[in-house]
Design a protein around this motif. Sequence first.
Motif, short mmCIF file in Angstrom:
data_model
loop_
_atom_site.label_atom_id
_atom_site.label_comp_id
_atom_site.label_asym_id
_atom_site.label_seq_id
_atom_site.Cartn_x
_atom_site.Cartn_y
_atom_site.Cartn_z
N GLU A 1 8.58 -3.33 -9.95
CA GLU A 1 8.48 -1.89 -10.41
C GLU A 1 9.36 -1.57 -11.66
O GLU A 1 9.15 -0.99 -12.67
CB GLU A 1 8.67 -0.97 -9.46
N THR A 2 10.65 -2.31 -11.27
CA THR A 2 11.75 -1.86 -12.14
C THR A 2 12.33 -3.05 -13.14
O THR A 2 12.89 -2.75 -14.08
CB THR A 2 13.09 -1.19 -11.51
N THR B 1 4.88 13.74 -12.92
CA THR B 1 5.47 14.99 -12.34
C THR B 1 7.08 14.71 -12.65
O THR B 1 7.55 13.83 -13.10
CB THR B 1 5.42 14.76 -10.61
N ILE B 2 7.40 16.02 -12.15
CA ILE B 2 9.12 16.04 -12.40
C ILE B 2 9.85 14.93 -11.66
O ILE B 2 11.03 14.72 -12.07
CB ILE B 2 9.55 17.24 -11.90
N LEU B 3 9.32 14.16 -10.71
CA LEU B 3 9.94 13.15 -9.74
C LEU B 3 10.01 11.86 -10.53
O LEU B 3 10.44 10.86 -10.11
CB LEU B 3 9.41 13.12 -8.64
N GLU B 4 9.18 11.68 -11.74
CA GLU B 4 8.89 10.33 -12.32
C GLU B 4 10.17 9.76 -12.69
O GLU B 4 10.36 8.66 -12.58
CB GLU B 4 8.04 10.47 -13.61
N ALA C 1 0.67 -1.26 0.05
CA ALA C 1 -0.02 0.09 -0.03
C ALA C 1 0.86 1.18 0.00
O ALA C 1 0.60 2.21 -0.76
CB ALA C 1 -0.97 0.11 1.24
N VAL C 2 1.85 1.22 0.72
CA VAL C 2 2.83 2.34 1.08
C VAL C 2 3.59 2.64 -0.42
O VAL C 2 3.56 3.73 -1.07
CB VAL C 2 3.90 2.26 2.01
N TRP C 3 4.06 1.47 -1.01
CA TRP C 3 4.57 1.60 -2.21
C TRP C 3 3.72 2.17 -3.46
O TRP C 3 4.22 2.94 -4.16
CB TRP C 3 5.27 0.23 -2.64
N SER C 4 2.65 1.79 -3.59
CA SER C 4 1.69 2.16 -4.58
C SER C 4 1.27 3.63 -4.39
O SER C 4 1.30 4.46 -5.23
CB SER C 4 0.23 1.31 -4.44
N ASP C 5 0.94 3.86 -2.99
CA ASP C 5 0.58 5.37 -2.87
C ASP C 5 1.93 6.09 -3.24
O ASP C 5 1.78 7.36 -3.77
CB ASP C 5 0.38 5.53 -1.47
N ALA D 1 2.49 6.51 -7.07
CA ALA D 1 1.44 6.91 -8.00
C ALA D 1 1.82 8.61 -7.74
O ALA D 1 1.25 9.37 -8.36
CB ALA D 1 0.12 6.68 -7.11
N LEU D 2 2.28 8.81 -6.65
CA LEU D 2 2.59 10.38 -6.39
C LEU D 2 3.52 10.87 -7.51
O LEU D 2 3.46 12.15 -7.69
CB LEU D 2 3.19 10.45 -4.93
#
Length: 323
Positions: free
Chosen positions: A137-138, A54-57, A42-46, A49-50
Motif C-alpha cells: 500500500e505504502t 474522504t477526509i481520512l484519505e 479482504a479486511v485491508w481492501s474494504d 476503500a472506505l
Amino acid sequence: MPTTLAAQLAALELGHVSIKAETGTQCLVRPDPEAIDQTLAAVWSDLFALFTDTILEGQAEELGWGFVNLFHRAAGKASTRIERATDEIRLLLATNDGSEIHTAELEQQIERAQAADVEMLALENLRETAAALYLAETGSSWKPAGGSRLSHDALTTSAVVQGREFLKARAEGRRRAAMPQGTPVVFAGGRQSFASADDAKTYGDAIWRTLDRVRANVADLVLVHGGDSKGADRLAASWAERHKVPQISFSLDTRLGARAGFRRNEQMLGLKPRYVVAFAGNGVLERLVIQARAQGIAVVDRRGPLGTNPKHNALIQTAAAAA
C-alpha cells in the motif's frame, strides 16, 4: 434457590471442591496461512476503500501502521507470558523435590508456555501478512515505534515436553530470531533531499539496483542497517521485505549521546559482514567506511550524487572537463 454451580456447591458444604479445565485440552492449532492471507487482504481492501475520497484519505498510512501494530502488540504480550512461564520453569527445576505436586506445577507451567508460544507465532504470522499489505500500500517496510520486529522461526517449542528441553529450545529460538542465519551485509546511508521527484526516484532505484547486485553474489544475504524510518535505511528495508531477505536493525542507543553512531558502527562491523554498502551520509557513515576497509571488508561505494559510484562520477566529470 442457588442458581450457579458454585452456589450449589457452597449449599452442599462442598466449597473445597474446585472445577478447572482439564490439562492438555487447550487447542494449539494455528490459523491456516491461506485463510490468514485471504481474510486480512479482504479486511485491508474494504478498510482502505472506505478512506478513499474522504477526509481520512490522508491518514491512511498511519491507520495502516496501526493495523499492523495491533498484531505486533498482541504478539508482544504473548511473548511476555512465555517469559513469565519460563521464569517459573527455571525456578521449579532449581527447587525440584520429586514430589507429585512439584511435577504437576512444572507440567502446568510448561503447558502455559507452550500455549503462549503457539499463540505468539500465530500472531506474528498475522503481523507479517499485514506488514506485507502495508508494504504494498505504502511502498515502505513496516517498523514498530519501539523495540524490534522479530520473527521467530517455525521451530516452535510447543512440541517440547521436558522442562530443561523447553528452556534450551526457547533460548535457541530467541537467538535465531535475533540473529538470522546467513551472511551479513551492512547497508548505510543518510537522509537526503532532492531537487525533484525524478531525482528521488533515481536515488531509490539506485539503492534497490545495488542491493540486487549484491544479493546476486550473496545468496543467503542478511541485511544489516540502522533502521531509520525516513532515510535510505527505509528504502533498503523495503527492498529486503519485498524480496523476503532477513533483516537486523541496530537502533541508536541515545544514552551514549554523540558516541551512539560510532557504537552502532562497531556493532554492525562486529558481525563480520561480507560487504558494506555505503550511500551518502554524515561523518559517522564516513567513519564506518574507513573502519570497514581497515578490517579488509569490501565496500560497495555509492556515495556519489544520486547513489552513483564516486570514482566513476569523478572520471566522467574529468572527461567532460577535458573535452
